[in-house]
Design a protein around this motif. Structure first.
Motif, PDB file in Angstrom:
ATOM      1  N   CYS A  29       0.670  -1.264  -0.041  1.00 52.98           N
ATOM      2  CA  CYS A  29       0.054  -0.064  -0.101  1.00 52.98           C
ATOM      3  C   CYS A  29       0.989   1.318   0.085  1.00 52.98           C
ATOM      4  CB  CYS A  29      -1.143   0.151   1.157  1.00 52.98           C
ATOM      5  SG  CYS A  29      -0.380   0.085   2.857  1.00 52.98           S
ATOM      6  N   THR A  30       0.377   2.177  -0.655  1.00 51.96           N
ATOM      7  CA  THR A  30       1.090   3.577  -0.810  1.00 51.96           C
ATOM      8  C   THR A  30       0.153   4.693  -0.019  1.00 51.96           C
ATOM      9  OG1 THR A  30       2.249   2.785  -2.849  1.00 51.96           O
ATOM     10  CG2 THR A  30       2.257   5.293  -2.197  1.00 51.96           C
ATOM     11  N   PHE A  49       5.059  -3.066   7.508  1.00 53.13           N
ATOM     12  CA  PHE A  49       6.477  -2.984   7.204  1.00 53.13           C
ATOM     13  C   PHE A  49       6.502  -2.012   6.368  1.00 53.13           C
ATOM     14  CE2 PHE A  49      10.169  -4.215   5.064  1.00 53.13           C
ATOM     15  CZ  PHE A  49      11.023  -4.579   6.109  1.00 53.13           C
ATOM     16  N   VAL A  50       7.790  -1.104   7.021  1.00 48.11           N
ATOM     17  CA  VAL A  50       7.918   0.060   6.090  1.00 48.11           C
ATOM     18  C   VAL A  50       9.036  -0.145   4.990  1.00 48.11           C
ATOM     19  CG1 VAL A  50       8.879   2.528   6.191  1.00 48.11           C
ATOM     20  CG2 VAL A  50       7.669   1.498   8.206  1.00 48.11           C
ATOM     21  N   ASN A  51       8.755  -0.077   3.905  1.00 45.50           N
ATOM     22  CA  ASN A  51       9.526  -0.403   2.609  1.00 45.50           C
ATOM     23  C   ASN A  51      10.179   1.206   2.338  1.00 45.50           C
ATOM     24  OD1 ASN A  51       9.650  -2.915   2.016  1.00 45.50           O
ATOM     25  ND2 ASN A  51       8.053  -2.610   0.742  1.00 45.50           N
ATOM     26  N   LYS A  52       9.513   2.166   2.582  1.00 46.31           N
ATOM     27  CA  LYS A  52       9.845   3.535   2.223  1.00 46.31           C
ATOM     28  C   LYS A  52       8.982   4.475   2.977  1.00 46.31           C
ATOM     29  CE  LYS A  52      10.646   6.774  -1.912  1.00 46.31           C
ATOM     30  NZ  LYS A  52      10.527   6.837  -3.158  1.00 46.31           N
ATOM     31  N   ALA A  71       8.700   5.434  12.770  1.00 43.05           N
ATOM     32  CA  ALA A  71       8.908   4.095  12.075  1.00 43.05           C
ATOM     33  C   ALA A  71       9.442   4.471  10.816  1.00 43.05           C
ATOM     34  CB  ALA A  71       7.718   3.326  11.917  1.00 43.05           C
ATOM     35  N   TYR A  72      10.556   3.913  10.172  1.00 46.32           N
ATOM     36  CA  TYR A  72      11.146   3.969   8.918  1.00 46.32           C
ATOM     37  C   TYR A  72      11.902   2.588   8.445  1.00 46.32           C
ATOM     38  CZ  TYR A  72      15.050   4.882  12.269  1.00 46.32           C
ATOM     39  OH  TYR A  72      15.862   4.900  13.018  1.00 46.32           O
ATOM     40  N   THR A  73      12.450   2.583   7.232  1.00 44.64           N
ATOM     41  CA  THR A  73      12.856   1.630   6.601  1.00 44.64           C
ATOM     42  C   THR A  73      14.187   0.884   7.568  1.00 44.64           C
ATOM     43  OG1 THR A  73      12.198   2.176   4.453  1.00 44.64           O
ATOM     44  CG2 THR A  73      13.806   0.360   4.586  1.00 44.64           C
ATOM     45  N   LEU A 101       4.066   0.787   2.157  1.00 45.99           N
ATOM     46  CA  LEU A 101       4.333  -0.136   3.290  1.00 45.99           C
ATOM     47  C   LEU A 101       3.560  -1.539   2.744  1.00 45.99           C
ATOM     48  CD1 LEU A 101       2.334   2.377   5.712  1.00 45.99           C
ATOM     49  CD2 LEU A 101       4.824   1.899   5.593  1.00 45.99           C
ATOM     50  N   LEU A 102       4.162  -2.514   3.427  1.00 46.17           N
ATOM     51  CA  LEU A 102       3.436  -3.694   3.456  1.00 46.17           C
ATOM     52  C   LEU A 102       2.460  -3.985   4.510  1.00 46.17           C
ATOM     53  CD1 LEU A 102       6.795  -5.802   2.453  1.00 46.17           C
ATOM     54  CD2 LEU A 102       4.680  -4.996   0.659  1.00 46.17           C
ATOM     55  N   ARG A 103       1.554  -4.741   4.326  1.00 46.80           N
ATOM     56  CA  ARG A 103       0.492  -4.602   5.530  1.00 46.80           C
ATOM     57  C   ARG A 103      -0.252  -6.029   5.467  1.00 46.80           C
ATOM     58  NH1 ARG A 103      -4.531  -0.775   4.389  1.00 46.80           N
ATOM     59  NH2 ARG A 103      -5.712  -2.061   2.688  1.00 46.80           N
ATOM     60  N   LEU A 104      -0.454  -6.565   6.531  1.00 46.81           N
ATOM     61  CA  LEU A 104      -0.761  -7.749   7.034  1.00 46.81           C
ATOM     62  C   LEU A 104      -2.022  -7.524   8.041  1.00 46.81           C
ATOM     63  CD1 LEU A 104      -0.624 -11.010   6.557  1.00 46.81           C
ATOM     64  CD2 LEU A 104       0.557 -10.957   8.623  1.00 46.81           C
TER      65      LEU A 104
END
Length: 189
Positions: A29-30, A49-52, A71-73, A101-104
């Motif tokens: 998700c962005t 989870f932060v990708n960017k 929170a950051y990469t 981000l990735l999310r679950l």
């Protein structure tokens, strides 16, 4: 997904099939900067989870923000206690910058942890690291003066000085904004 896999594997080495199964359920998700992702009285439904990008968690007291964390990469993001207990959040989670981000979802996270014992071990180790981080932060806030807290922050997260407002960093370090401005000009980085 590779960044998430590496992050998890650095904490606890999972069997590759379990790691692939777990990470296959995360979705991308962005979220634009200055977006409130979670707010008080809303339950956190995802672990991120932060990708960017950079996010901050904060609470308001008399209209003033008190920053709890950034929170950051590469790291997890979200309002942890709301996510884990599925109870309403007491805090805000807001993007400071555009974030990828990735999310679950909570339900899938719990299902997979119950299905795979080694995921339970992984998240116990993550919880241990999180607890140690909270204890260290509490110690710094209680035992260190403002200059030492600032130097420790710069050593740990120097890139945030150029990406996060001085006001937010001062709030996080529990330093008055005026004193923070003087401190940043006086201390050699």
């Amino acid at each position: 997904m590779d960044q998430l896999k590496k992050f998890l594997s650095d904490i606890y080495k999972l069997n590759s099939e379990t790691l692939d199964e777990y990470t296959s359920h995360w979705s991308e998700c962005t979220i634009p900067k200055k977006t409130i992702m979670t707010e008080p009285e809303r339950t956190e439904r995802y672990i991120y989870f932060v990708n960017k990008g950079i996010q901050k968690s904060y609470y308001l007291n008399n209209g003033k923000q008190h920053v709890l964390f950034f929170a950051y990469t590469p790291s997890f993001s979200g309002v942890v206690e709301s996510f884990l207990t599925q109870t309403p959040s007491k805090y805000y989670l807001e993007t400071i910058t555009d974030s990828k981000l990735l999310r679950l979802p909570y339900e899938k996270h719990i299902q997979l942890i119950e299905q795979y014992r080694e995921l339970e071990t992984l998240f116990r180790k993550i919880a241990e690291q999180f607890l140690l981080g909270i204890i260290e932060r509490h110690h710094q806030l209680m035992a260190f003066n403002a200059e030492t807290r600032f130097k420790s922050f710069v050593q740990r997260s120097p890139h945030l000085l150029n990406m996060v407002s001085q006001k937010d960093i001062a709030s996080y370090l529990r330093i008055d904004a005026t004193n923070f401005s003087k401190l940043i000009n006086r201390v050699k980085i």
